[in-house]
Scaffold this motif. Structure first.
Motif, short mmCIF file in Angstrom:
data_model
loop_
_atom_site.label_atom_id
_atom_site.label_comp_id
_atom_site.label_asym_id
_atom_site.label_seq_id
_atom_site.Cartn_x
_atom_site.Cartn_y
_atom_site.Cartn_z
N ARG A 19 0.85 -1.19 0.00
CA ARG A 19 0.00 0.00 0.00
C ARG A 19 0.88 1.23 0.00
O ARG A 19 1.69 1.43 0.92
CB ARG A 19 -0.94 0.04 1.20
N LEU A 20 0.71 2.03 -1.04
CA LEU A 20 1.43 3.30 -1.14
C LEU A 20 0.58 4.41 -0.53
O LEU A 20 -0.65 4.40 -0.63
CB LEU A 20 1.73 3.63 -2.59
N SER A 21 1.26 5.36 0.10
CA SER A 21 0.61 6.53 0.65
C SER A 21 1.27 7.78 0.11
O SER A 21 2.49 7.79 -0.14
CB SER A 21 0.69 6.54 2.18
N CYS A 22 0.49 8.82 -0.03
CA CYS A 22 1.02 10.12 -0.47
C CYS A 22 0.37 11.20 0.38
O CYS A 22 -0.86 11.36 0.34
CB CYS A 22 0.72 10.33 -1.95
N VAL A 23 1.19 11.90 1.13
CA VAL A 23 0.68 12.98 1.99
C VAL A 23 0.97 14.31 1.31
O VAL A 23 2.10 14.56 0.86
CB VAL A 23 1.34 12.94 3.37
N ALA A 24 -0.04 15.16 1.26
CA ALA A 24 0.08 16.46 0.61
C ALA A 24 0.10 17.57 1.65
O ALA A 24 -0.63 17.53 2.64
CB ALA A 24 -1.07 16.68 -0.34
N SER A 25 0.92 18.57 1.38
CA SER A 25 0.92 19.76 2.22
C SER A 25 -0.17 20.70 1.75
O SER A 25 -0.68 20.57 0.63
CB SER A 25 2.27 20.46 2.15
N GLY A 26 -0.51 21.69 2.55
CA GLY A 26 -1.46 22.70 2.11
C GLY A 26 -2.89 22.40 2.53
O GLY A 26 -3.23 21.27 2.87
N ARG A 27 -3.72 23.43 2.44
CA ARG A 27 -5.11 23.34 2.93
C ARG A 27 -6.10 23.05 1.82
O ARG A 27 -7.29 22.93 2.08
CB ARG A 27 -5.49 24.64 3.61
N THR A 28 -5.61 22.95 0.58
CA THR A 28 -6.54 22.82 -0.54
C THR A 28 -6.50 21.44 -1.18
O THR A 28 -6.92 21.27 -2.32
CB THR A 28 -6.23 23.88 -1.61
N PHE A 29 -6.03 20.45 -0.44
CA PHE A 29 -5.89 19.10 -0.98
C PHE A 29 -7.20 18.62 -1.58
O PHE A 29 -7.21 17.99 -2.65
CB PHE A 29 -5.43 18.16 0.14
N SER A 30 -8.30 18.87 -0.93
CA SER A 30 -9.58 18.33 -1.37
C SER A 30 -10.02 18.89 -2.72
O SER A 30 -10.96 18.38 -3.32
CB SER A 30 -10.66 18.59 -0.32
N ARG A 31 -9.37 19.94 -3.22
CA ARG A 31 -9.75 20.53 -4.50
C ARG A 31 -9.09 19.83 -5.68
O ARG A 31 -9.46 20.05 -6.82
CB ARG A 31 -9.36 22.00 -4.54
N TYR A 32 -8.09 19.00 -5.40
CA TYR A 32 -7.28 18.43 -6.47
C TYR A 32 -7.72 17.03 -6.86
O TYR A 32 -8.08 16.22 -6.00
CB TYR A 32 -5.82 18.37 -6.05
N THR A 33 -7.68 16.77 -8.16
CA THR A 33 -7.67 15.41 -8.64
C THR A 33 -6.29 14.83 -8.33
O THR A 33 -5.27 15.48 -8.55
CB THR A 33 -7.93 15.36 -10.15
N MET A 34 -6.27 13.61 -7.81
CA MET A 34 -5.01 12.97 -7.43
C MET A 34 -4.80 11.71 -8.25
O MET A 34 -5.76 11.07 -8.69
CB MET A 34 -5.01 12.62 -5.94
N ALA A 35 -3.53 11.36 -8.44
CA ALA A 35 -3.23 10.19 -9.26
C ALA A 35 -1.92 9.54 -8.84
O ALA A 35 -1.09 10.16 -8.19
CB ALA A 35 -3.14 10.59 -10.73
N TRP A 36 -1.80 8.30 -9.22
CA TRP A 36 -0.54 7.56 -9.15
C TRP A 36 -0.10 7.23 -10.57
O TRP A 36 -0.86 6.59 -11.32
CB TRP A 36 -0.70 6.29 -8.33
N PHE A 37 1.07 7.68 -10.93
CA PHE A 37 1.70 7.30 -12.18
C PHE A 37 2.85 6.34 -11.86
O PHE A 37 3.32 6.29 -10.74
CB PHE A 37 2.26 8.53 -12.90
N ARG A 38 3.30 5.65 -12.87
CA ARG A 38 4.46 4.79 -12.68
C ARG A 38 5.35 4.82 -13.91
O ARG A 38 4.87 5.02 -15.03
CB ARG A 38 4.03 3.36 -12.35
N GLN A 39 6.64 4.61 -13.66
CA GLN A 39 7.62 4.65 -14.75
C GLN A 39 8.65 3.56 -14.53
O GLN A 39 9.38 3.57 -13.54
CB GLN A 39 8.30 6.03 -14.81
N ALA A 40 8.68 2.63 -15.48
CA ALA A 40 9.68 1.57 -15.47
C ALA A 40 10.90 2.04 -16.24
O ALA A 40 10.80 2.93 -17.09
CB ALA A 40 9.10 0.30 -16.08
N PRO A 41 12.07 1.45 -16.02
CA PRO A 41 13.29 1.87 -16.72
C PRO A 41 13.11 1.80 -18.23
O PRO A 41 12.63 0.80 -18.77
CB PRO A 41 14.33 0.86 -16.24
#
Length: 124
Positions: A19-41
């Motif tokens: 399980r990956l987690s991503c913590v965001a700074s700032g008070r406007t987190f709820s306004r953003y679309t969030m995503a996980w991208f990935r990049q292999a070599p």
């Protein structure tokens, strides 16, 4: 400005979970679309999963559908990626990203903020 910090990557055997987690700074987190991208070599950075501001809309890459689940907790400024039934081809650096676009988007250029990435390695 939004700062994103990922955690939870590591080495796991095929068939395992992370399980990956991503913590965001700032008070406007709820306004953003969030995503996980990935990049292999040697490959492009591609969307794994995305979630809109409320969590009511999600999008997944075909290769992870049924195995990965994206979720968010706006009270904790955190987005998660639960990864089950992991395969060696899931090995990549996983990046958390935030977009001001209201609808879920799969395009890297529409994401305004990026984390530093966390390595996920799946052994066969």
């Amino acid at each position: 400005q939004v700062q994103l910090v990922e955690s939870g990557g590591g080495l796991v055997q095929a068939g395992g979970s992370l399980r990956l987690s991503c913590v965001a700074s700032g008070r406007t987190f709820s306004r953003y679309t969030m995503a996980w991208f990935r990049q292999a070599p040697g490959k492009d950075r591609d969307l794994a999963a995305a979630i809109n501001w409320s969590g009511g809309s999600t999008s997944y890459a075909d290769s992870v559908k049924g195995r990965f689940t994206i979720s968010r907790d706006n009270a904790k400024n955190t987005v998660y990626l639960q990864m089950n039934s992991l395969k060696p081809e899931d090995t990549a650096v996983y990046y958390c990203a935030a977009s001001r676009v209201v609808t879920v988007t799969r395009e890297t250029y529409e994401y305004d903020y990026w984390g530093q990435g966390t390595q996920v390695t799946v052994s066969s």
